[in-house]
Design a protein around this motif. Sequence first.
Motif, mmCIF file in Angstrom:
data_model
loop_
_atom_site.group_PDB
_atom_site.id
_atom_site.type_symbol
_atom_site.label_atom_id
_atom_site.label_comp_id
_atom_site.label_asym_id
_atom_site.label_seq_id
_atom_site.Cartn_x
_atom_site.Cartn_y
_atom_site.Cartn_z
ATOM 1 N N GLU A 194 0.739 -0.989 0.027
ATOM 2 C CA GLU A 194 0.124 -0.040 0.026
ATOM 3 C C GLU A 194 0.807 1.420 0.216
ATOM 4 N N PHE A 195 1.916 1.315 0.891
ATOM 5 C CA PHE A 195 2.607 2.562 1.129
ATOM 6 C C PHE A 195 3.943 2.846 0.323
ATOM 7 N N GLU A 196 4.444 1.716 -0.245
ATOM 8 C CA GLU A 196 5.518 1.707 -1.067
ATOM 9 C C GLU A 196 5.491 1.175 -2.376
ATOM 10 N N THR A 197 5.012 0.312 -2.817
ATOM 11 C CA THR A 197 4.586 0.074 -4.234
ATOM 12 C C THR A 197 3.219 0.785 -4.664
ATOM 13 N N TYR A 208 0.877 -10.403 -4.993
ATOM 14 C CA TYR A 208 1.757 -11.291 -5.461
ATOM 15 C C TYR A 208 1.915 -11.089 -6.953
ATOM 16 N N LYS A 209 0.476 -11.358 -7.629
ATOM 17 C CA LYS A 209 0.409 -11.263 -9.059
ATOM 18 C C LYS A 209 0.845 -9.968 -9.489
ATOM 19 N N LYS A 210 0.538 -8.877 -8.848
ATOM 20 C CA LYS A 210 0.858 -7.630 -9.504
ATOM 21 C C LYS A 210 2.505 -7.702 -9.447
ATOM 22 N N GLU A 214 4.740 -7.058 -12.824
ATOM 23 C CA GLU A 214 5.809 -5.971 -12.960
ATOM 24 C C GLU A 214 7.297 -6.521 -13.333
ATOM 25 N N ASN A 215 7.471 -7.513 -12.473
ATOM 26 C CA ASN A 215 8.596 -8.142 -12.516
ATOM 27 C C ASN A 215 8.976 -8.887 -13.890
ATOM 28 N N ASP A 220 11.709 -8.675 -19.576
ATOM 29 C CA ASP A 220 11.413 -8.391 -20.990
ATOM 30 C C ASP A 220 12.137 -7.226 -21.266
ATOM 31 N N SER A 221 12.265 -6.277 -20.789
ATOM 32 C CA SER A 221 13.110 -5.062 -20.867
ATOM 33 C C SER A 221 14.491 -5.099 -20.814
ATOM 34 N N SER A 222 14.994 -6.199 -20.115
ATOM 35 C CA SER A 222 16.325 -6.481 -19.757
ATOM 36 C C SER A 222 16.889 -5.566 -18.670
#
Length: 461
Positions: A194-197, A208-210, A214-215, A220-222
């Motif tokens: 909530e407060f960091e990401t 977790y899914k989010k 994002e990871n 994919d963008s190296s």
Amino acid sequence: RVPVVDVQSDNFTELWPSMVLALRTATFIAVDTLPEKVTAAPWERGQKWGDTSGPCHPPAPGTGCDPVVPQSENTFLCQIYNLTLLCTEDYIVEPQSVQFLVQHGFDFNKQYSQGIPYHKGNDKGNESQSQSVRTFFLELIRAKKPLILHNGLIDLVFLYQCFYAHLPDSLGTFTSDLSEMFPAGIYDTKYASEFETRFVASYLEYAYKKCTRENSKLKDSSSQHISVEFCSYPANMSRYIDYRHCSLEEANHSKGEANKVPVCEKFSAYGWCPNGVKCPQSHNIDLIIDEDDKLCEKAKKRKQRRKRRKNAEEPEKALEQESSGKEMELIQNGEEEPPQKQSCYEPASADGRPLEEENSTAMEPEGSSDTRKQNASQGPSSQVGTHRAGFDAFMTGYIMAYVWMLKKRKSTDTDAEPWCPDCHNKLYLSGKSVPLQIVKSSFSKSSTAHNQKMKLVWATG
């Protein structure tokens, strides 16, 4: 596939050495508890370690993660342990909880026939020499590793009361004890989400899914990203191991489904729905995140249009509205409190927060087993079973590894202490904009039972 090692009374002694080794060599340890179960997970980075096996705490499963030879500094080797435990004292269970657990595959016959025994409160005699759940908890403390939980206040109360000592009389004494028990810090992934990401929802599976999404984009963008590896277990351990599939997207996630089945708004916001598996609307986390991403994109475009209109206004009017404009911008940017789902904002309470959110803890705690297992109920039936708590600990560890990587990437001081400063010793509190700080107050002394336990920890460590 995520392997979960099932630990019970008949293999507890066999798995003990590797479990203790996992704790001692871990980078951090993620723990999760359920009503009749518990889970723990050591996460280790940057080293290789050998043997694989080991358990965790209360009447449930546990999770653990350790490192392998890293392909990069952000590669983690993860070991996950589920401990099935059995309280040796009289206790009360709610019929609805038992019914729900049975519906989702929990084997009570197994718990009562093979559960590892434990008792609550203070030690009974000299228990420090035996291999028990209580002595394993002492090993967790001796490891001096960061402890990771999700919405972890109740988990900490449970762990303390069941495997450490009677609960102190005051919250100040409790937090003082915790700060000494875990000097490397306690980290709450719900607070971090909530407060960091700044995710719009923070229940476990959503976060977790989010993070995995994002990871994956970073990979994919190296760009710098985290990688997770698992141990290759020998054939003689196969009877202890259950596998849980962990794909990036659920099998039934398709573009067409979003149009056919509307997303359940309550589940989307809180990770819980009163209708459970009977809900006619979708509880698919991937679809929920898709919708949220679309709404966020629309919000960004609206903000850009407002900004352009504001810039086109005459100077006098812009000056007149400068004060209110700044205040509104803070709210729009979500800088005063975490972003939230606007679709669930009716009706609202006096302070502007949704009544549903305020009452969500009373209706169904976000961290409860019902909420977490209900998330699992949307997947294949083969994945709904007694190892759900262990998988929850894995998800908790993954979230923290991702947050830590982001923070480290943005930090200019690579040797910054503590481990993850922005989340250090901050526990999420439902409905509150500030966390519970795990600190030793000058106004609160440590409890007598805790002082005695700490002497035992380091005398036999």
